[in-house]
Write a protein that holds these residues in place. Structure first.
Motif, short mmCIF file in Angstrom:
data_model
loop_
_atom_site.label_atom_id
_atom_site.label_comp_id
_atom_site.label_asym_id
_atom_site.label_seq_id
_atom_site.Cartn_x
_atom_site.Cartn_y
_atom_site.Cartn_z
N ARG A 80 0.36 -30.36 -2.43
CA ARG A 80 -0.56 -30.33 -3.54
C ARG A 80 0.11 -30.82 -4.83
O ARG A 80 1.16 -30.30 -5.22
N ASN A 81 -0.51 -31.84 -5.44
CA ASN A 81 -0.05 -32.43 -6.71
C ASN A 81 1.33 -33.08 -6.62
O ASN A 81 1.95 -33.37 -7.64
N ASP A 86 -3.15 -35.47 -4.63
CA ASP A 86 -3.91 -34.78 -5.68
C ASP A 86 -3.84 -33.28 -5.42
O ASP A 86 -3.05 -32.82 -4.59
N GLN A 87 -4.68 -32.53 -6.10
CA GLN A 87 -4.61 -31.06 -5.98
C GLN A 87 -5.00 -30.57 -4.59
O GLN A 87 -4.70 -29.42 -4.23
N THR A 108 -8.11 -41.82 -6.99
CA THR A 108 -9.13 -40.91 -7.52
C THR A 108 -10.52 -41.45 -7.22
O THR A 108 -10.67 -42.62 -6.85
#
Length: 347
Positions: A80-81, A86-87, A108
């Motif tokens: 994550r991240n 991404d998250q 994104t």
């Protein structure tokens, strides 16, 4: 032959299957499948593959991938991240040339249909696709990109997608250098990869650059391709100012040319893509009543006779014929009658 002018949002511009020419996105997808087959799950190995591909192709703006949740190694929660993630922890590396240097960002905009149509269409269709130019945020800026996208399919399951981007602004800048008064080039990289014709216009709608291949494409639909139908193009260029891209559609027999006008800083970009249909493909779009009218038209009946047979007015028959001509991409009764003449009158 007919045309219609409409304003479309960049996210609504359709994608189309690419044809078998340069397919770097598909080659990347095959490389990913090969790594999976060998049992290699190291995300750094996949990321290095995308980075090297970008570094070895200076005309590419970006090389990237989006994987389905836990599809790569089942360990999304650990990433994550992290860079290129991404998250959610999904593996979404986007190697790009933003700012003149190679950098890594997460992809994104893939989460929802609409702006992320490039993702949803590719994963659902499971085939190589090409996106017409669209705006995409990179390092705080919105860039006009166009993409070739391929699914990563293994044992019938789509694990994700891989993509190759070309920056339209970069391509315009480098292509236009030294082009004044030059003879028409045969083709260019954009046309080979994206299967789209490309024309640069000045603000008066005059052609600044196009290739011989694009000129021949337009000549199949436009009566005076040397001028690119200035009145219609000028109208589209004006309509595109502050309103996003504008599309004009030209139909001829069983094919259609979509001409998209995109305003740039000092000129307008025209992207032309061709779609072919079989007669039966178009006939399938007819309603049950239109198919009945088409059937009796194919039998040589007049409008008055068709009206009497179907118990409708002559005016209604005429309206149905207008719709039939439009859907079949023809402009006369003979051509309409010849289209899928062996199909039944009603479903």
């Amino acid at each position: 032959m007919g045309n219609a002018l409409k304003v479309v949002d960049a996210g609504e511009i359709p994608v189309a299957p690419a044809r078998p020419r340069g397919r770097p996105a598909e080659e990347l997808a095959r490389a990913c499948v090969a790594l999976q087959t060998l049992g290699i799950r190291d995300r750094e190995m996949y990321s290095l593959l995308f980075r090297k591909t970008l570094e070895e192709n200076p005309d590419f703006f970006g090389v990237w991938s989006v994987w389905e949740p836990d599809a790569l190694d089942g360990q999304d929660a650990k990433f994550r991240n992290a860079p290129g993630h991404d998250q959610s922890g999904r593996f979404v590396p986007f190697w790009n040339r933003s700012g003149g240097e190679v950098r890594l960002d997460p992809v994104t905009g893939y989460e929802y249909p609409g702006p992320g149509n490039w993702y949803w269409v590719s994963t659902s269709q499971k085939q190589l696709c090409v996106m017409d130019p669209y705006m995409y945020p990179v390092a705080g800026k919105r860039l006009l990109l166009t993409s070739q996208i391929a699914p990563v399919v293994m044992d019938g399951q789509c694990l994700g997608i891989t993509g190759v981007d070309i920056s339209v602004e970069w391509f315009v800048e480098h292509t236009m250098k030294g082009k004044a008064g030059a003879s028409l080039p045969e083709t260019n990289l954009y046309e080979e990869l994206m299967e789209r014709g490309l024309v640069f216009l000045n603000k008066r709608g005059e052609v600044r650059y196009w290739t011989q291949k694009t000129r021949e494409l337009l000549a199949r639909y436009l009566p005076e391709p040397e001028r690119l139908l200035p009145r219609e193009v000028l109208k589209a260029v004006n309509a595109s100012t502050g309103a996003g891209p504008v599309q004009i559609h030209f139909r001829h027999c069983y094919s259609e040319l979509a001409v998209t006008i995109i305003p740039l800083r000092s000129e307008a970009l025209v992207v032309a893509s061709e779609t072919s249909y079989s007669p039966c493909d178009r006939a399938c779009t007819l309603t049950a009543r239109e198919r009945e009218v088409h059937h009796w038209l194919s039998q040589g009946k007049s409008n008055e006779q068709i009206a009497q047979i179907l118990g409708i007015s002559v005016h209604t028959v005429k309206n149905h014929l207008d719709h039939i001509f439009e859907k079949l991409g023809v402009d006369n009764r003979v051509a309409a009658a010849m289209a899928c003449i062996d199909r039944p009158a009603a479903a």
